[in-house]
Design a protein around this motif. Sequence first.
Motif, PDB file in Angstrom:
ATOM      1  N   TYR A 129     -47.039 -12.229 -32.817  1.00  0.00           N
ATOM      2  CA  TYR A 129     -48.016 -12.585 -31.791  1.00  0.00           C
ATOM      3  C   TYR A 129     -47.830 -11.756 -30.526  1.00  0.00           C
ATOM      4  CZ  TYR A 129     -49.824 -16.592 -34.348  1.00  0.00           C
ATOM      5  OH  TYR A 129     -50.438 -17.387 -35.277  1.00  0.00           O
ATOM      6  N   TRP A 184     -49.670 -11.225 -26.796  1.00  0.00           N
ATOM      7  CA  TRP A 184     -50.631 -11.946 -25.946  1.00  0.00           C
ATOM      8  C   TRP A 184     -51.751 -11.011 -25.529  1.00  0.00           C
ATOM      9  CZ3 TRP A 184     -51.597 -16.848 -25.660  1.00  0.00           C
ATOM     10  CH2 TRP A 184     -52.477 -17.312 -24.689  1.00  0.00           C
ATOM     11  N   THR A 185     -52.881 -11.117 -26.226  1.00  0.00           N
ATOM     12  CA  THR A 185     -54.079 -10.301 -25.954  1.00  0.00           C
ATOM     13  C   THR A 185     -55.281 -11.243 -26.052  1.00  0.00           C
ATOM     14  OG1 THR A 185     -54.571  -9.821 -28.265  1.00  0.00           O
ATOM     15  CG2 THR A 185     -53.026  -8.322 -27.171  1.00  0.00           C
ATOM     16  N   VAL A 222     -55.596 -13.206 -29.363  1.00  0.00           N
ATOM     17  CA  VAL A 222     -54.731 -14.377 -29.543  1.00  0.00           C
ATOM     18  C   VAL A 222     -55.202 -15.525 -28.655  1.00  0.00           C
ATOM     19  CG1 VAL A 222     -52.402 -15.228 -29.077  1.00  0.00           C
ATOM     20  CG2 VAL A 222     -52.729 -13.128 -30.365  1.00  0.00           C
ATOM     21  N   GLU A 223     -55.524 -15.181 -27.426  1.00  0.00           N
ATOM     22  CA  GLU A 223     -55.975 -16.211 -26.476  1.00  0.00           C
ATOM     23  C   GLU A 223     -57.176 -16.963 -27.040  1.00  0.00           C
ATOM     24  OE1 GLU A 223     -56.412 -14.382 -22.655  1.00  0.00           O
ATOM     25  OE2 GLU A 223     -56.874 -16.291 -21.690  1.00  0.00           O
ATOM     26  N   ILE A 277     -49.506 -22.935 -28.827  1.00  0.00           N
ATOM     27  CA  ILE A 277     -48.720 -21.791 -28.325  1.00  0.00           C
ATOM     28  C   ILE A 277     -47.237 -21.980 -28.664  1.00  0.00           C
ATOM     29  CG2 ILE A 277     -47.906 -20.645 -26.217  1.00  0.00           C
ATOM     30  CD1 ILE A 277     -50.774 -21.058 -25.105  1.00  0.00           C
ATOM     31  N   PHE A 317     -43.599 -13.720 -26.817  1.00  0.00           N
ATOM     32  CA  PHE A 317     -44.669 -12.874 -27.336  1.00  0.00           C
ATOM     33  C   PHE A 317     -44.177 -11.429 -27.367  1.00  0.00           C
ATOM     34  CE2 PHE A 317     -47.268 -16.506 -26.055  1.00  0.00           C
ATOM     35  CZ  PHE A 317     -48.135 -16.597 -27.141  1.00  0.00           C
ATOM     36  N   THR A 334     -44.888  -7.555 -26.637  1.00  0.00           N
ATOM     37  CA  THR A 334     -45.755  -6.994 -25.599  1.00  0.00           C
ATOM     38  C   THR A 334     -46.582  -5.830 -26.156  1.00  0.00           C
ATOM     39  OG1 THR A 334     -44.196  -5.324 -24.794  1.00  0.00           O
ATOM     40  CG2 THR A 334     -44.014  -7.552 -23.840  1.00  0.00           C
TER      41      THR A 334
END
Length: 262
Positions: free
Chosen positions: A189, A191-192, A195-196, A214, A227, A229
Amino acid sequence: MNALAGKTALVTGSTSGIGLGIAKRLAAQGANIALNGFGDKDAIEAERAELESAHGITARYYGADLTKVDEIEAMMTAIESDIGVIDILVNNAGMQFVAPIDEFPVERWDMIIALNLSAAFHTTRLVLPGMKKKNWGRIINIASAHALIASPYKSAYVAAKHGIAGLTKTVALEVAEQGITANAICPGYVWTPLVEQQVPATAKARNMTEEEVINDVMLAGQPTKEFVTIEQVAAYADFLCGDDARAITGSLQSIDGGWVAR
Ligand code: NAD
């Protein structure tokens, strides 16, 4: 640091998230960049102009919808005449949809297979003749941990990502003696926006709060509890472009905080 000076890189889905991060990293290494993806026109133009001014490279934007073969073909022809033969292909554009398989909308299945799998077949078949002529090329498919393992409610995504793992290996074998490598990066995962956006749907499918999704679904699977990066994925893509990575081909590279080690 201009290790990729004079090279041309197409990064699909590079108006956002991981793709944008990879485009920035390759531009910083001196590669000319073909951007692709959807989004706000002014924001995309600002990113494109920033790539050029920050790194002294050529960056062009192509709004092709990669679920449409004719748009892919037109984009590939335009890149070659606008910038040059593509040396580095990063198949990154992708989408997700979360639903139980017996409720999975058929048009979503078709779209995810078209974008997350078939688009990479088309871009690959179209870049290979140019790479073969140069006896050099790098194909990097942004797959997923879901190319190696499954999760419930993500049937189309998991099927497409397992498919791209097979495509990566096949391409690698076909061009192994021609200076071209093909590898897949399999992030956990990151965080982009992708995913959001799946947090609310996963919460609904699993009858959980978004915070539980989450912590108890996404990060629970990643032993680091962090997460991944965008920059970590981009740095690895950059490494795969270099001469030190010449022997790495046909591989599925996990960057997932230990997820698939379980
Ligand atoms: P994102 O939603 O931020 O970006 C997706 C990009 O694809 C955008 O530029 C979007 O405009 C583009 N796109 C969407 N539909 C398109 C279409 N029809 N034609 C052309 N472009 C289109 O997503 P992200 O998280 O940066 O994901 C990028 C890739 O990484 C995807 O293949 C995804 O499956 C993969 N991945 C993401 C994660 C994660 O946790 N974010 C994990 C593993 C793998």
